[in-house]
Enzyme design. Sequence first.
Site, PDB file in Angstrom:
ATOM      1  N   ASP A  32      -4.734  -2.962   7.020  1.00  0.00           N
ATOM      2  CA  ASP A  32      -5.878  -2.722   6.142  1.00  0.00           C
ATOM      3  C   ASP A  32      -5.688  -3.435   4.803  1.00  0.00           C
ATOM      4  O   ASP A  32      -6.598  -4.098   4.301  1.00  0.00           O
ATOM      5  CB  ASP A  32      -6.043  -1.214   5.938  1.00  0.00           C
ATOM      6  CG  ASP A  32      -7.133  -0.880   4.929  1.00  0.00           C
ATOM      7  OD1 ASP A  32      -8.301  -1.156   5.212  1.00  0.00           O
ATOM      8  OD2 ASP A  32      -6.801  -0.348   3.856  1.00  0.00           O
ATOM      9  N   GLU A  90      -7.069  -3.746  12.691  1.00  0.00           N
ATOM     10  CA  GLU A  90      -6.235  -3.684  11.490  1.00  0.00           C
ATOM     11  C   GLU A  90      -4.759  -3.647  11.855  1.00  0.00           C
ATOM     12  O   GLU A  90      -3.934  -4.306  11.206  1.00  0.00           O
ATOM     13  CB  GLU A  90      -6.611  -2.456  10.660  1.00  0.00           C
ATOM     14  CG  GLU A  90      -7.958  -2.574   9.975  1.00  0.00           C
ATOM     15  CD  GLU A  90      -8.328  -1.350   9.177  1.00  0.00           C
ATOM     16  OE1 GLU A  90      -9.080  -1.490   8.197  1.00  0.00           O
ATOM     17  OE2 GLU A  90      -7.856  -0.238   9.519  1.00  0.00           O
TER      18      GLU A  90
END
Length: 260
Positions: free
Chosen positions: A79, A151
Amino acid sequence: MAQSSKYQRKPRSGERKRSQRRLELTEEQKKQFDDLLVRTGLTFENRKLLIQAFTHSSYVNEQRIFSSSDNERLEFLGDAVLELAVSQYLFKTYKNMSEGDMTKLRASIVCEPSLARFAEELQFGKLVLLGKGEEVTGGRTRPALLADVFEAFIGALYMDQGLEPVFMFLARFMYPKIKEGAFTYKMDFKSQLQEFVQRDNRGQIRYLIVQERGPAHDREFVSDVQLNEETIGTGTGRSKKEAEQLAAKQALLALNQKES
């Protein structure tokens, strides 16, 4: 002072069994991961990181593998890496874009629906290691799960090879879609086209309404967009503004295709 072995806690049988359990793939699963690397043009020095990126916590729990074997920590890292990579791309590409607009555009790129679409396009869903309960409830196609896997994959790639391969991967699979205007958080196509033209000093943009048709209550407009007096896009809409936006969108697609 060292504690006497007489009083040291002995591991429970379940704990011992859990610590000895290793994640093992079937031959078909191994082939699917090999195919992924071929499709993406990537290599992984540490294949365990790659597999971990696709290992859901439900699978870890059912298989009694250490919880650190799931993809949640890699998702956390990915992320942050993704935000950095997209931020740098926007900063370098859109030199006249305000901080506020860059923030909005980045948010539209790294949001759950967008990342889930990238994961779907790369066929990540079929690689995810899921528990049976998650499988039967449709977890393999759930957008939130796919976004998390994307992610985690970015996090694994970063841990294995650093930032540059991440940039190269995104340059192949994500950045072109940004240039095409796939993420229009509401940085409109006209603004994107203006940025594109100004970035390389290509010349002057001009919009022309070339046709109006239909009755007053159901009017339709056709707009051309010209670059240095050459038409590079045409759009049709219910208002002049909509027609110009669609003309700019077509022009962006044409210019990007010409460059690729």
